[in-house]
Scaffold this active site. Structure first.
Site, PDB file in Angstrom:
ATOM      1  N   GLY A 104       0.813  -1.214   0.000  1.00  0.00           N
ATOM      2  CA  GLY A 104       0.000   0.000   0.000  1.00  0.00           C
ATOM      3  C   GLY A 104       0.846   1.263   0.000  1.00  0.00           C
ATOM      4  N   ASP A 105       1.997   1.211   0.654  1.00  0.00           N
ATOM      5  CA  ASP A 105       2.908   2.356   0.660  1.00  0.00           C
ATOM      6  C   ASP A 105       3.512   2.572  -0.726  1.00  0.00           C
ATOM      7  OD1 ASP A 105       2.461   2.645   3.417  1.00  0.00           O
ATOM      8  OD2 ASP A 105       4.058   1.222   3.883  1.00  0.00           O
ATOM      9  N   ALA A 106       3.886   1.471  -1.387  1.00  0.00           N
ATOM     10  CA  ALA A 106       4.416   1.569  -2.751  1.00  0.00           C
ATOM     11  C   ALA A 106       3.357   2.130  -3.699  1.00  0.00           C
ATOM     12  CB  ALA A 106       4.881   0.197  -3.226  1.00  0.00           C
ATOM     13  N   ALA A 147       3.127   5.905  -3.086  1.00  0.00           N
ATOM     14  CA  ALA A 147       4.303   6.605  -3.612  1.00  0.00           C
ATOM     15  C   ALA A 147       4.217   6.755  -5.125  1.00  0.00           C
ATOM     16  CB  ALA A 147       5.571   5.846  -3.225  1.00  0.00           C
TER      17      ALA A 147
END
Length: 291
Positions: free
Chosen positions: A237-239, A242
């Site tokens: 989810g962070d990727a 970003a």
């Protein structure tokens, strides 16, 4: 520094298990590894992989885990001037349980990752960023960062994460241009009055393997995702966030942002660990192979 990311900087201990343990049951550990983690740290790291300069506002303890976590970010080129090392405190450690299908459960201690208060943040640092991305953290600090960024003319995105249902992020959401949620978090946000909070804003709903969608003033956009066999969904989810932010900052439309974000999430989920986001070239190659 084009993007300032605020939130948690952790140390992750990842345990791959044959299955998640049941009450009074036992599971077998098949692999163990440690690395930096925390949503803010992950997004900043992932942005640098996509050639977008990024910095972090967060806090770690003055222990070995804090040293290791910040060293990893420093080596990646992340600006750490906004990271506070808290004396006589322990860096937050998260124990990540990854079952055979790639799904993740987490355990964590409190640690030092919410030591940053509004008074600890340099207003000039926030105002100098082109974009501010907020992850799970103290609501008062997040609200301050969102307000300062908005007043300075920066765009603001928020990915409040699992704690959304238990914290008051109304002031944060009201100053956000973009809000990232998954299916469960979307239900919390959309059911919580006032629903008008999203008038003129962009809501990005992440659906894991099923892709994602954008609800924006310009319309509704969807992407079905990429068919991969997940190995470890930690950091996916962070990727996603970003890549979405990076694409929009570089002028990409919502269709392009969704495609690249879904690809970044799938790429990360297809490998072990939270810090496996692709470079720009690797992301392009991943998409080309599947379209």
């Amino acid at each position: 520094m084009r993007v300032l990311v605020a939130g948690h900087v952790n140390w992750d201990v990842t345990l791959r298990v044959d299955r998640l343990p049941e009450p009074d049951g036992e599971s077998r550990i098949t692999d163990q590894r440690s690395s930096g983690g925390g949503s803010a740290a992950n997004v900043a790291y992932d942005l640098t992989r996509l050639d977008v300069s990024a910095g972090v506002v967060g806090s770690v303890g003055d222990d070995e885990h804090g040293l290791l976590a910040t060293r990893e970010l420093d080596e990646a080129g992340v600006d750490l001037s906004g990271v506070e090392r808290v004396a006589d405190a322990e860096t937050t450690v998260k124990y990540v349980l990854v079952e055979a299908g790639g799904e993740v459960s987490m355990l964590a201690n409190d640690g030092a990752n919410e030591a940053i208060s509004p008074e600890d943040v340099e207003e000039a640092t926030v105002a100098s960023a082109e974009h501010v991305h907020l992850t799970s953290q103290r609501p008062d600090t997040a609200a301050y960062l969102a307000r300062v960024a908005s007043e300075a003319g920066a765009t603001v995105s928020v990915d409040p994460g699992r704690r959304l249902a238990h914290r008051d992020y109304d002031d944060v959401l009201s100053n956000a241009d973009v809000v990232f949620v998954n299916d469960k978090e979307a239900a919390v946000v959309l059911d919580a009055p006032p629903k008008e909070v999203f008038a003129g804003q962009v809501l990005v709903v992440k659906r894991g393997a099923a892709g994602a969608e954008v609800h924006a003033p310009e319309g509704h956009f969807e992407h079905p995702g990429f068919g991969i066999e997940p190995v470890d969904t930690t950091g996916a989810g962070d990727a996603f966030a970003a890549a979405f932010v990076a694409t929009r900052l570089d002028g990409g439309d919502y269709d392009a942002a969704l495609e690249r974000a879904n690809a970044a999430g799938a790429y990360t989920a297809s490998t072990e660990g939270a810090r496996q986001a692709p470079t720009s070239d690797a992301l392009d190659a991943f998409i080309d192979e599947r379209t």
